[in-house]
Design an enzyme around this catalytic site. Structure first.
Site, PDB file in Angstrom:
ATOM      1  N   GLU A  58       0.831  -1.204   0.000  1.00 45.28           N
ATOM      2  CA  GLU A  58       0.000   0.000   0.000  1.00 45.28           C
ATOM      3  C   GLU A  58       0.868   1.258   0.000  1.00 45.28           C
ATOM      4  O   GLU A  58       0.533   2.270  -0.614  1.00 45.28           O
ATOM      5  CB  GLU A  58      -0.931   0.001   1.222  1.00 45.28           C
ATOM      6  N   HIS A 125     -10.708  -6.411   8.666  1.00 44.22           N
ATOM      7  CA  HIS A 125     -11.503  -6.197   7.448  1.00 44.22           C
ATOM      8  C   HIS A 125     -12.809  -5.471   7.755  1.00 44.22           C
ATOM      9  O   HIS A 125     -13.771  -5.608   7.019  1.00 44.22           O
ATOM     10  CB  HIS A 125     -11.792  -7.537   6.756  1.00 44.22           C
TER      11      HIS A 125
END
Lengths: 321, 407
Positions: A58, A125
């Site tokens: 990322e 998540h």
């Protein structure tokens, strides 16, 4: 034919790619695979090299996007899950957020953050990230709650010259449907009065808007009229609309799915107390998720985040203060 | 043998719980009726828990140093049937049935009472809720929300103005809706505008009333003073003699006129006293300076000037400021007593009632003789002065007024 929230995000990106040659997409498995949530399905065929698969870094993704933006591009970066954007935290808050201040060169990147809880998703998540990014200057933080807002705010975000953290709620992806993708045209930066009322105001955003409306429906059976304000973007925060609502009702519940320490709900309460103390008929209250990691088990998850039941309970407390 | 409860009794109107200081008995001890067996302490006093009848202590649940709510079962004693009949004492078995029946009927309301039968706390005595103090944190009628405050400010209302409204809000507080309803209700009533003078007095009295006041009165004979005064030319006002006596008495005990600010008593700098002058729709209070240091004859002219200026309502702010106490002569209205309210910046106000001729027994003469008596009425801030101090101050004023030639 109804449109889902994810359809709206798909459609907005499709139009952006078609309308603006400087727009490109970058993210993990967004090419042939079409993205973890299929938000970029079919784009690879039509746009080829403008839909780029990223390595599992990322940090590198945002760093590359910032570089592209410096060179006049408008990248849309898809985080597979908002939770992992913390890996790119330095690039987001230190590079993207400060670049225009430091150099006068804007960074028009849009980072799509699939955030929020769904049953069984657990601690990595399910998290909400709007509060941490809103804390930093230089970033715009958008939190759409409706199909048309998902569409319109994403388009506006990409057109904006500032870096935008676009928080799209995973629970709403396929659950939320609308007859039309076109909304009321309310611009980014303006909050919406989702439901009118006169006894208390719930200020919220993202998926919690729908939970608040359900809670308001239940209390309406007892004669309570609850006003619901959808912030749409938490930064900028449309405090005028919030204060106007509190002026009507005298009572405020700030509702969010994020963790309870600080954050958007605390900011809303703080602003209302500071700027609208004379409007308050009771101490403003907050309702957030619990101050623990987000549990896997669906039952625990349901107990962790605000639900219509817990919102009703909190509103009763507020109405009786 | 029947069991008799030992219960934390209702120890006073507002007492919800008490602490056990000492257990005076132990399990196995034999006790008689009305025997003090447990020493308890409340925030007001130390008291004893006594037995309802004689018998043997079989169980003690209360522990020293712990707090127990009124009605808590502190222990059990066993008594003979005859003893119970003789004293009319309640017995645990009966109560148990009674309370259990009651609970099953009210089960829905007692949502905190679990139906789980795996552990059942023995319900023997229902704690009394009589005389419970208002729980801390309840807003009550005096809670005014910021919103309510803003609306009241908009309308120019003070808290005292809405005392007529019974609140419908949480904890009985007055809501904005209650206020609007009340305003609608009085909409059609006859009304007039309050004069600035009326509003000024209202404001002063409201500010003043935030303090705990008490009033005391002392009847004093006035004959010597009246007789002495009648021989003067011109005759000084009767109130002036009282002002002078009051100032002397205060100068001897300056703390009496002191001001409590935080943890300090602020003493008067000078004995400047006000005199209340009734004017149309209000009261003016001109202030006479250093009354303790000047004789009545020296003060007379200034006194007359000030009173006249007050009646004509042409007093300057300087002439009405700096007083440490006030004298008001409501006797001119024929009143026999009163409880005047001190000004917000003063701790004391001395009222002079009407002189009334009454028969008094005289040991010297051996007969009833006519005496003109008047009541000196003193209202004081009880934070600063107590009844005793106020009484002594009045006694001294009365004493000084018996020697008018020295004033």
């Amino acid at each position: 034919m109804s449109v889902t929230y994810i359809d709206a995000i798909h459609q907005a990106q499709l139009e952006l790619l078609r309308e603006d040659k400087t727009v490109f997409l970058y993210g993990q498995d967004i090419g042939d695979f079409g993205g973890a949530f299929k938000a970029t399905k079919g784009f690879k065929e039509e746009f080829g090299p403008r839909v780029l698969d990223a390595p599992i870094s990322e940090d590198a993704m945002i760093g590359m996007a910032v570089g592209a933006a410096i060179n006049g591009m408008r990248p849309i970066v898809e985080m597979q899950f908002a939770d992992f954007s913390s890996v790119a935290f330095n690039q987001l808050v230190n590079q993207a957020g400060t670049h225009y201040y430091r150099t006068g060169i804007p960074i028009p990147i849009t980072v799509r953050m699939p955030c929020g809880g769904t049953p069984g998703s657990g601690p990595f998540h399910s998290q909400m990230v709007e509060s941490i990014y809103a804390h930093y200057p230089g970033l715009v933080v958008v939190t759409p709650a409706t199909v048309s807002d998902a569409y319109q705010l994403l388009k506006e975000s990409v057109q904006l010259d500032d870096p935008v953290i676009f928080c799209e709620h995973k629970f709403l992806y396929r659950w939320l449907k609308s007859a039309s993708i076109k909304g009321d045209g309310l611009p980014l930066g303006k909050a919406r009065l989702t439901r009118a009322g006169k006894h208390a105001t719930v200020v919220t955003y993202s998926a919690m808007v729908h939970e608040a409306v359900r809670a308001a429906d239940r209390l309406a059976e007892e004669g309570w009229e609850i006003e619901v304000v959808d912030l749409r973007s938490v930064k900028p925060l449309d405090i005028d609309t919030v204060l106007a609502s509190v002026a009507r009702t005298g009572r405020l519940l700030a509702l969010g799915e994020g963790f309870p320490w600080g954050g958007v709900t605390a900011e809303v309460v703080s602003r209302v107390v500071a700027e609208g103390f004379h409007l308050l008929d009771a101490p403003p209250l907050r309702l957030n998720a619990k101050d623990t990691p987000i549990p896997y088990h669906p039952d625990l998850w349901a107990a962790h985040r605000p639900t219509p039941e817990s919102i009703v309970e909190k509103l009763r407390e507020l109405l009786n203060l | 043998m029947p069991q008799v409860p030992i219960i934390m009794p209702q120890l006073g109107e507002s007492i919800a719980e008490a602490r056990i200081v000492r257990l005076l008995i132990a399990v196995g001890d034999t006790v008689v009726v009305d025997q003090e067996i447990i020493e308890v302490e409340t925030n007001k006093a130390t008291m004893g828990v006594t037995t309802l009848c004689g018998g043997t202590i079989t169980e003690l649940r209360g522990e020293e140093g712990e707090d127990y709510a009124v009605g808590t079962l502190l222990g059990i004693l066993e008594a003979s049937e005859e003893e119970i009949e003789r004293t009319g004492s309640p017995v645990l078995g009966e109560r148990e049935e009674e309370t259990e029946k009651k609970f099953s009927k009210e089960e829905e309301n007692l949502h905190f009472r679990s139906n789980d039968s795996s552990y059942e706390e023995p319900v023997l005595i229902e704690p009394s809720v009589r005389g419970l103090p208002v729980p801390a944190g309840v807003k009550g009628a005096h809670y005014i929300s910021p919103r309510m405050r803003a609306r009241m400010d908009e309308l120019g209302l003070q808290a005292a103005d809405i005392s007529a409204i019974a609140g419908s809000g949480a904890g009985g507080r007055v809501t904005v809706e209650d206020l609007e309803k009340f305003l609608d209700y009085i909409q059609g009533w006859p009304r007039s505008s309050a004069s600035p003078m009326r509003l000024a007095v209202a404001d002063a009295m409201r500010r003043s009333w935030s303090r705990p006041f008490a009033s005391v009165g002392l009847p004093i004979p006035m004959d010597k003073l009246l007789e002495y005064r009648s021989r003067q030319n011109p005759k000084p006002g009767l109130t002036l003699y009282v002002l002078r006596a009051f100032a002397i008495a205060l100068s001897e005990e300056p703390t009496t006129a002191g001001f409590l600010i935080g943890d300090k008593v602020v003493h008067p700098r000078a004995f400047d006293l006000g005199v209340a002058v009734q004017v149309e729709d209000g009261v003016m209070v001109p202030v006479l300076r250093n009354v303790d240091q000047h004789r009545v004859s020296e003060l007379a002219r200034e006194y007359v000037e000030l009173v006249n200026a007050g009646r004509e309502r042409r007093l300057t702010p300087e002439q009405t400021s700096g007083g440490i106490a006030t004298v008001t002569n409501f006797g001119t209205f024929g009143l026999k007593w009163g409880t005047p309210i001190p000004l917000p910046n003063e701790t004391l106000i001395l009222g002079l009632a009407a002189g009334i001729k009454t028969p008094k027994w005289s040991d010297e003469v051996g007969a009833f003789i006519p005496v003109t008596e008047t009541e000196l009425c003193l209202t004081f801030d009880h934070r600063v002065v107590d009844g005793g101090g106020a009484g002594m101050l009045l006694q001294r004023v009365g004493q000084l007024l018996q020697e008018p030639e020295k004033l």
